[in-house]
Structure formats: structure tokens, C-alpha cells
Scaffold this motif. Structure first.
Motif, PDB file in Angstrom:
ATOM      1  N   ARG A 166      44.396  42.103  29.461  1.00 31.63           N
ATOM      2  CA  ARG A 166      44.036  43.241  30.321  1.00 31.63           C
ATOM      3  C   ARG A 166      44.142  42.860  31.793  1.00 31.63           C
ATOM      4  O   ARG A 166      44.643  43.643  32.613  1.00 31.63           O
ATOM      5  N   ILE A 167      43.672  41.667  32.144  1.00 33.52           N
ATOM      6  CA  ILE A 167      43.725  41.232  33.539  1.00 33.52           C
ATOM      7  C   ILE A 167      45.170  41.054  33.989  1.00 33.52           C
ATOM      8  O   ILE A 167      45.545  41.434  35.114  1.00 33.52           O
ATOM      9  N   MET A 168      46.013  40.497  33.115  1.00 32.32           N
ATOM     10  CA  MET A 168      47.422  40.303  33.476  1.00 32.32           C
ATOM     11  C   MET A 168      48.139  41.636  33.664  1.00 32.32           C
ATOM     12  O   MET A 168      48.947  41.781  34.594  1.00 32.32           O
ATOM     13  N   ASN A 169      47.834  42.602  32.817  1.00 35.56           N
ATOM     14  CA  ASN A 169      48.450  43.926  32.981  1.00 35.56           C
ATOM     15  C   ASN A 169      48.043  44.557  34.304  1.00 35.56           C
ATOM     16  O   ASN A 169      48.869  45.152  35.014  1.00 35.56           O
ATOM     17  N   SER A 170      46.761  44.412  34.636  1.00 38.31           N
ATOM     18  CA  SER A 170      46.282  44.971  35.902  1.00 38.31           C
ATOM     19  C   SER A 170      46.925  44.262  37.092  1.00 38.31           C
ATOM     20  O   SER A 170      47.375  44.914  38.054  1.00 38.31           O
ATOM     21  N   ALA A 171      46.982  42.923  37.059  1.00 42.07           N
ATOM     22  CA  ALA A 171      47.579  42.163  38.163  1.00 42.07           C
ATOM     23  C   ALA A 171      49.076  42.450  38.278  1.00 42.07           C
ATOM     24  O   ALA A 171      49.605  42.571  39.396  1.00 42.07           O
ATOM     25  N   ASP A 172      49.752  42.588  37.140  1.00 40.34           N
ATOM     26  CA  ASP A 172      51.179  42.886  37.179  1.00 40.34           C
ATOM     27  C   ASP A 172      51.438  44.277  37.765  1.00 40.34           C
ATOM     28  O   ASP A 172      52.391  44.473  38.538  1.00 40.34           O
ATOM     29  N   ALA A 173      50.580  45.256  37.416  1.00 39.13           N
ATOM     30  CA  ALA A 173      50.754  46.606  37.956  1.00 39.13           C
ATOM     31  C   ALA A 173      50.539  46.619  39.470  1.00 39.13           C
ATOM     32  O   ALA A 173      51.306  47.258  40.211  1.00 39.13           O
ATOM     33  N   LYS A 174      49.527  45.899  39.943  1.00 41.30           N
ATOM     34  CA  LYS A 174      49.271  45.849  41.384  1.00 41.30           C
ATOM     35  C   LYS A 174      50.414  45.148  42.111  1.00 41.30           C
ATOM     36  O   LYS A 174      50.806  45.577  43.215  1.00 41.30           O
ATOM     37  N   THR A 175      50.939  44.080  41.530  1.00 38.74           N
ATOM     38  CA  THR A 175      52.049  43.376  42.167  1.00 38.74           C
ATOM     39  C   THR A 175      53.289  44.268  42.248  1.00 38.74           C
ATOM     40  O   THR A 175      53.987  44.301  43.273  1.00 38.74           O
ATOM     41  N   SER A 176      53.549  45.002  41.185  1.00 32.79           N
ATOM     42  CA  SER A 176      54.708  45.919  41.197  1.00 32.79           C
ATOM     43  C   SER A 176      54.528  47.011  42.240  1.00 32.79           C
ATOM     44  O   SER A 176      55.485  47.374  42.950  1.00 32.79           O
ATOM     45  N   ARG A 177      53.315  47.547  42.344  1.00 35.28           N
ATOM     46  CA  ARG A 177      53.068  48.580  43.364  1.00 35.28           C
ATOM     47  C   ARG A 177      53.281  48.019  44.756  1.00 35.28           C
ATOM     48  O   ARG A 177      53.835  48.702  45.640  1.00 35.28           O
ATOM     49  N   TYR A 247      43.415  36.021  39.731  1.00 34.22           N
ATOM     50  CA  TYR A 247      42.165  35.277  39.907  1.00 34.22           C
ATOM     51  C   TYR A 247      41.071  36.162  40.502  1.00 34.22           C
ATOM     52  O   TYR A 247      39.890  35.999  40.170  1.00 34.22           O
ATOM     53  N   ARG A 248      41.457  37.090  41.369  1.00 30.81           N
ATOM     54  CA  ARG A 248      40.445  37.988  41.916  1.00 30.81           C
ATOM     55  C   ARG A 248      39.887  38.894  40.829  1.00 30.81           C
ATOM     56  O   ARG A 248      38.668  39.118  40.753  1.00 30.81           O
ATOM     57  N   LYS A 249      40.741  39.403  39.964  1.00 33.53           N
ATOM     58  CA  LYS A 249      40.293  40.242  38.854  1.00 33.53           C
ATOM     59  C   LYS A 249      39.486  39.430  37.844  1.00 33.53           C
ATOM     60  O   LYS A 249      38.492  39.915  37.285  1.00 33.53           O
ATOM     61  N   SER A 250      39.877  38.176  37.610  1.00 31.38           N
ATOM     62  CA  SER A 250      39.150  37.313  36.668  1.00 31.38           C
ATOM     63  C   SER A 250      37.735  37.047  37.153  1.00 31.38           C
ATOM     64  O   SER A 250      36.785  37.023  36.364  1.00 31.38           O
ATOM     65  N   LYS A 251      37.594  36.852  38.438  1.00 30.41           N
ATOM     66  CA  LYS A 251      36.270  36.616  38.986  1.00 30.41           C
ATOM     67  C   LYS A 251      35.380  37.846  38.832  1.00 30.41           C
ATOM     68  O   LYS A 251      34.188  37.724  38.521  1.00 30.41           O
ATOM     69  N   LYS A 252      35.944  39.016  39.018  1.00 31.55           N
ATOM     70  CA  LYS A 252      35.150  40.246  38.874  1.00 31.55           C
ATOM     71  C   LYS A 252      34.710  40.460  37.428  1.00 31.55           C
ATOM     72  O   LYS A 252      33.593  40.914  37.167  1.00 31.55           O
ATOM     73  N   GLN A 253      35.580  40.140  36.473  1.00 28.69           N
ATOM     74  CA  GLN A 253      35.262  40.357  35.057  1.00 28.69           C
ATOM     75  C   GLN A 253      34.689  39.124  34.380  1.00 28.69           C
ATOM     76  O   GLN A 253      34.533  39.102  33.157  1.00 28.69           O
ATOM     77  N   HIS A 254      34.360  38.077  35.157  1.00 26.45           N
ATOM     78  CA  HIS A 254      33.731  36.856  34.647  1.00 26.45           C
ATOM     79  C   HIS A 254      34.588  36.193  33.565  1.00 26.45           C
ATOM     80  O   HIS A 254      34.083  35.775  32.515  1.00 26.45           O
TER      81      HIS A 254
END
Length: 294
Positions: A166-177, A247-254
Motif C-alpha cells: 500500500r505504501i509503495m502504491n501511494s509513493a509511486d502515485a505521488k512520484t508519477s504526479r 519513508y515519509r509514508k512509512s513513518k506516518k503508518q508506523h
């Protein structure tokens, strides 16, 4: 194993003496039982028999023995957990009830060299037979342990893998945007410069503007190198931005990245050990031949 002789043989050895002889490679301790007035021989296995087990055998043979202890020549008590092999290396005192016997074991170096060589050959043969008979059982037990470890690690990794996906999908979507935003800004910049050049001003006015824009872009790329110690290469920049979001998303979701990496390393090590263990089991080939095939 022990063998007791009757009273008629008591005159062969003085009653206050304990003797040790080697028979068939094993020490035979001969002593006088105080209550039964019999000489008794105790054959011990020095590699596995302890001092406590030997003393228990003596007390079982003569119920009238209330005290049986072993002391070193300096008066210190020898632990019951000491192996007889260690005890027989030096002189010692055997105390039975209130009588102390000084014992001098024979020096093993004086034993027959041919017999010693024969005993070493027998030990080596027994060791090889034990390995041949129990190696496959040991490998099967080890395989079962590794399978249990692999299953346990996979159970621990399953929720982490789902969270990581889930975190990788979110990070990949933000990077693409971000990449599409960069393309849109560059397109808008090119369109604005073209509009100012042909419809608002002339090229003579816009040429210095485009020069400073190009110079500013070069300064931005150089600043990127100063901060990251890397050239501004698009795939590398994309990966760097992806990791930043991850890493920013990982920190938020522990999400514990270090624990996840540790579990992945342990799983890879266990699977590799299982693969190496299964090759001799399945192929029935020596490990050296398997290595040569690899």
C-alpha cells in the motif's frame, strides 16, 4: 559392569588398598567392601561415567557404606560431576565410611601401544557408524526445523508485505504526479516564452530572458549535485523522490522498515539453508559432487 569376588579371594590384596588395572582398554577398580568383607571389581567407562555414578555403584553394592567420597591429594573434594577419565589422570584418595585409601592410577602412556592403537581405531569406527546411521535423521530434523522457521517468518512478513504494498502504491502515485507536474510546468514555460517572443515582445528583448532562465536551470542542477552528491539523472532523481515519499509514508503508518528488512534477510537465509539441505536428501549425492555440478 561390575563383578564381585567372594571372601576366599580377600587375601590376594591387602584390605587397606585400592587397585586399578586396565582390562580390554577399560579401567577396573578393585576395592574391599567393608561390611561384606569382599573384594569387588568395578569396571567403569571413563568417557561417560562420572565420579558420582561410580560412588553410587559402590554404595549399591554394599548397603553398609554410609559415606563414599573422593578427594584430591591436596585435600580438596572432587565433584560428583567429574568424569572418571579426568579422575584417573592423577592420584586421589577414596574415603569409604571412616577409612581413606590412597589410590595411584597406572599411567596410560605405559599401556600397550598396540592395544591403544586398536582402541583408537574402534572409536573412529564407532564414530563413522554413528554418523552413517544418524546423518539422515539429523538432516530430516533440521529440514523440519527450517520449514517451521520459514513458515513463522512468512506469517510475520505477511501483514508487513501488505502494508508495504500500500505504501509503495501511494509513493509511486505521488512520484508519477510530480513527474507530470514537472512536464506541465515545462510545457507552460515553453508556451509562455513563445507567446512573449512572437506576440508581445521581439526576440531581441526575450533573448536575455531565455539566457538567464537557462543559466538559472544550470544553477539548480548544480545545487542538486551539491546537496545529493549525484548528477541530475532523471531515473535516479525519480527513485530518490520515490524513496522520500516511501519513508515519509512509512513513518506516518508506523511501518518498521528495519524490522521488515531483518525478517526478509532471515527468510532468505533460511530458504538458502533449506535448499542446500534438500539437495543431498533428494539427489542422494555427496555435498562435494553437488558443489561440482553447481
Amino acid at each position: 559392569w561390575r563383578r564381585c569376588e567372594g571372601a576366599p579371594y580377600s587375601t590376594l590384596v591387602p584390605s587397606d588398598e585400592v587397585t586399578i588395572n586396565y582390562r580390554h582398554g577399560l579401567p577396573v577398580i578393585t576395592l574391599m567392601l567393608p561390611t561384606r568383607s569382599e573384594r569387588c571389581q568395578f569396571t567403569v567407562k571413563p568417557v561417560v561415567t562420572t565420579v558420582g555414578a561410580f560412588l553410587q555403584d559402590v554404595q549399591r553394592e554394599d548397603k553398609g557404606i554410609e559415606r563414599a567420597e573422593v578427594f584430591a591429594t591436596d585435600g580438596s573434594k572432587v565433584s560428583d560431576a567429574t568424569l572418571m577419565e579426568v579422575l584417573l589422570m592423577n592420584d586421589f584418595k577414596l574415603v569409604i565410611n571412616d577409612t581413606a585409601y590412597s589410590v595411584s592410577p597406572p599411567v596410560k602412556d605405559k599401556l600397550n601401544s598396540e592395544h591403544a592403537t586398536e582402541m583408537e581405531d574402534i572409536k573412529s569406527l564407532v564414530h563413522r557408524l554413528f554418523v552413517a546411521l544418524h546423518l539422515e535423521d539429523h538432516q530430516i530434523r533440521k529440514e523440519r526445523e527450517l520449514l517451521q522457521k520459514v513458515d513463522h517468518l512468512k506469517e510475520e512478513l505477511l501483514p508487513l508485505e501488505q502494508m508495504k504494498a500500500r505504501i509503495m502504491n501511494s509513493a509511486d502515485a505521488k512520484t508519477s504526479r510530480l513527474l507530470w507536474v514537472g512536464l506541465a510546468l515545462m510545457s507552460a514555460q515553453g508556451g509562455a516564452l513563445a507567446w512573449l517572443t512572437w506576440w508581445v515582445y521581439s526576440w531581441d528583448i526575450m533573448e536575455p530572458v531565455t539566457y538567464f532562465i537557462t543559466y538559472g536551470s544550470a544553477m539548480a542542477f548544480y545545487a542538486y549535485f551539491v546537496l545529493t552528491k549525484q548528477d541530475y539523472i532523471y531515473p535516479h532523481a525519480k527513485d530518490r523522490q520515490f524513496l522520500h515519499y516511501f519513508y515519509r509514508k512509512s513513518k506516518k503508518q508506523h511501518f518498521n522498515v528495519e524490522r521488515y528488512n531483518k525478517l526478509k534477510d532471515d527468510l532468505a537465509e533460511a530458504e538458502e539453508s533449506l535448499r542446500r539441505l534438500r539437495q543431498p536428501l533428494h539427489l542422494r549425492l555427496p555435498i562435494q559432487e553437488i558443489s561440482d555440478k553447481d
